[in-house]
Design a protein around this motif. Structure first.
Motif, PDB file in Angstrom:
ATOM      1  N   TYR A 122       0.924  -1.452   0.209  1.00 30.16           N
ATOM      2  CA  TYR A 122       0.193   0.469  -0.109  1.00 30.16           C
ATOM      3  C   TYR A 122       0.592   0.996  -0.122  1.00 30.16           C
ATOM      4  O   TYR A 122       0.890   2.424  -0.328  1.00 30.16           O
ATOM      5  CB  TYR A 122      -0.628   0.016   1.095  1.00 30.16           C
ATOM      6  CG  TYR A 122      -2.316  -0.658   0.822  1.00 30.16           C
ATOM      7  CD1 TYR A 122      -2.664  -2.069   0.793  1.00 30.16           C
ATOM      8  CD2 TYR A 122      -3.410   0.128   1.154  1.00 30.16           C
ATOM      9  CE1 TYR A 122      -3.528  -2.708   0.391  1.00 30.16           C
ATOM     10  CE2 TYR A 122      -4.661  -0.671   0.977  1.00 30.16           C
ATOM     11  CZ  TYR A 122      -4.640  -1.797   0.624  1.00 30.16           C
ATOM     12  OH  TYR A 122      -5.676  -3.134   0.029  1.00 30.16           O
ATOM     13  N   VAL A 140      -0.504   5.086   5.815  1.00 27.62           N
ATOM     14  CA  VAL A 140      -0.465   2.972   5.959  1.00 27.62           C
ATOM     15  C   VAL A 140      -0.708   2.915   7.133  1.00 27.62           C
ATOM     16  O   VAL A 140      -1.337   1.446   7.587  1.00 27.62           O
ATOM     17  CB  VAL A 140      -0.061   2.570   4.691  1.00 27.62           C
ATOM     18  CG1 VAL A 140      -0.893   1.259   4.529  1.00 27.62           C
ATOM     19  CG2 VAL A 140      -0.352   3.382   3.099  1.00 27.62           C
ATOM     20  N   THR A 166      -3.571   2.807   8.653  1.00 26.03           N
ATOM     21  CA  THR A 166      -4.690   1.884   8.395  1.00 26.03           C
ATOM     22  C   THR A 166      -4.402   0.445   9.109  1.00 26.03           C
ATOM     23  O   THR A 166      -5.771  -0.028   9.544  1.00 26.03           O
ATOM     24  CB  THR A 166      -4.365   1.340   6.352  1.00 26.03           C
ATOM     25  OG1 THR A 166      -4.715   3.217   5.575  1.00 26.03           O
ATOM     26  CG2 THR A 166      -5.534   0.701   5.850  1.00 26.03           C
ATOM     27  N   ASP A 217      -3.819  -8.059   0.796  1.00 30.90           N
ATOM     28  CA  ASP A 217      -4.869  -7.155   0.734  1.00 30.90           C
ATOM     29  C   ASP A 217      -5.698  -6.238   1.730  1.00 30.90           C
ATOM     30  O   ASP A 217      -6.691  -7.161   2.598  1.00 30.90           O
ATOM     31  CB  ASP A 217      -6.061  -7.456  -0.634  1.00 30.90           C
ATOM     32  CG  ASP A 217      -6.433  -5.988  -0.501  1.00 30.90           C
ATOM     33  OD1 ASP A 217      -6.789  -5.273   0.191  1.00 30.90           O
ATOM     34  OD2 ASP A 217      -6.934  -5.983  -2.630  1.00 30.90           O
ATOM     35  N   ASN A 218      -5.768  -5.680   1.907  1.00 32.10           N
ATOM     36  CA  ASN A 218      -6.266  -4.935   3.150  1.00 32.10           C
ATOM     37  C   ASN A 218      -8.171  -5.427   3.342  1.00 32.10           C
ATOM     38  O   ASN A 218      -8.472  -5.057   4.472  1.00 32.10           O
ATOM     39  CB  ASN A 218      -6.326  -3.578   3.856  1.00 32.10           C
ATOM     40  CG  ASN A 218      -6.400  -2.864   4.973  1.00 32.10           C
ATOM     41  OD1 ASN A 218      -6.308  -3.186   5.677  1.00 32.10           O
ATOM     42  ND2 ASN A 218      -7.331  -1.835   4.886  1.00 32.10           N
ATOM     43  N   THR A 260      -7.741   7.999   0.866  1.00 31.59           N
ATOM     44  CA  THR A 260      -7.573   8.009  -0.938  1.00 31.59           C
ATOM     45  C   THR A 260      -7.599   9.325  -1.270  1.00 31.59           C
ATOM     46  O   THR A 260      -6.763   9.427  -1.890  1.00 31.59           O
ATOM     47  CB  THR A 260      -8.894   6.437  -1.498  1.00 31.59           C
ATOM     48  OG1 THR A 260      -8.895   5.478  -0.723  1.00 31.59           O
ATOM     49  CG2 THR A 260      -9.158   6.773  -2.966  1.00 31.59           C
TER      50      THR A 260
END
Length: 308
Positions: A103, A154, A157, A177-178, A200
């Protein structure tokens, strides 16, 4: 219900039994990784070694090539192990570490490309003021922002995803994949979704808008400028624009595969599409910038054939 403390590993659901062909795929992926390492390292060494390339444009390129090595290392060594393995699992901490690497790689790529477009915008639209507007102090600050924003963003995240209560541990991909991890959650994910949307916008939408703005300005100058100005714009912007389009389309493939039902698409094609932005971009960039930019091309030739 399985909570996050009990999920010690994740299982990849996209792998399938290919028998002895796994050794062929292993060699192909190994060759890809070797080419990525050699090509990007070569250009990093050429840029760092030659003082004539210590200009903003080439320093931003060096940052781009370092990111290619970083992102590739987050995927390929693990992928090579998984290809030869019969049990396709990964421990949860390593899964989140891979998510962090991939990411941050994608976000750094977008921000780096947007800063490169801003640099070309200043060089073409304000050539007489370029040296005063793009100082080395400003270059260092922009490169620091390029890396720090994704690394911190990230990290937040991941910190929101780790405590989630999960109802399963199967990820339908060949890497972590998160978004798919969050989809496994039984608990409330509104905070994850809101933060994901905000991040994003910061890491992808704003850089793309900046790129769009700078290219509109560059095209206006080219349209009203001299033939020499148009030639300069084409020679410096073509590799950047090609890299941007390649990476944007590859990320679009990745988003479509993650968000929509792709069960009707052959599994091999799904795997290729999911690996495209992590495989082709690190090879595409060194070839595109190395071949298109005269200075880099000539210095690479002199490095290998100068003594001859």
């Amino acid at each position: 219900m399985i909570n996050s403390t009990q999920v010690s590993y994740f299982t990849f659901g996209a792998y399938f039994n290919i028998g002895l062909f796994k050794y062929l795929f292993f060699l192909i992926i190994m060759c890809f990784y070797a080419v990525i390492i050699c090509a990007n390292l070569l250009l990093i060494v050429v840029i760092c070694k030659n003082r004539s390339l210590h200009e903003p444009m080439y320093l931003f390129l060096c940052s781009l090539f370092v990111n290619e090595l970083y992102g590739s290392t987050g995927l390929f060594p693990f992928l090579l192990v998984q290809i030869l393995s019969d049990i396709h699992t990964i421990y949860a901490p390593f899964c989140f570490l891979q998510i962090y690497c991939l990411y941050t790689y994608a976000a750094i790529q977008f921000i780096n490309l947007s800063i490169m477009s801003y640099d070309r915008y200043l060089a073409i639209c304000y050539p007489l003021q370029y040296n005063t507007r793009m100082t080395y102090k400003k270059v260092a600050m922009l490169i620091a922002v390029t890396w720090l924003v994704p690394l911190i963003g990230v990290a937040v995240t991941i910190s929101l995803s780790v405590p989630l209560q999960l109802c399963g541990n199967i990820i339908n991909k060949v890497y972590c994949d998160n978004y798919l991890v969050v989809k496994l959650a039984c608990s409330d994910t509104r905070v994850n979704n809101i933060y994901g949307l905000c991040y994003t916008v910061i890491s992808i939408i704003i850089p793309l808008l900046l790129i769009l703005y700078t290219y509109i300005k560059i095209f206006k100058v080219c349209y009203s400028g001299s033939k020499q100005t148009r030639q300069k714009a084409v020679s410096t912007c073509t590799p950047h624009l090609a890299s941007l389009l390649n990476f944007s389309f590859s990320c679009l493939f990745e988003i479509v595969q993650s968000r929509f039902d792709m069960s009707n698409v052959p599994i091999m094609l799904r795997i290729i599409l999911s690996l495209y932005f992590l495989t082709c971009q690190p090879i595409f960039n060194p070839l595109m910038f190395g071949l298109q930019m005269t200075k880099i091309r000539s210095l690479c030739k002199s490095l290998f054939f100068g003594k001859m």
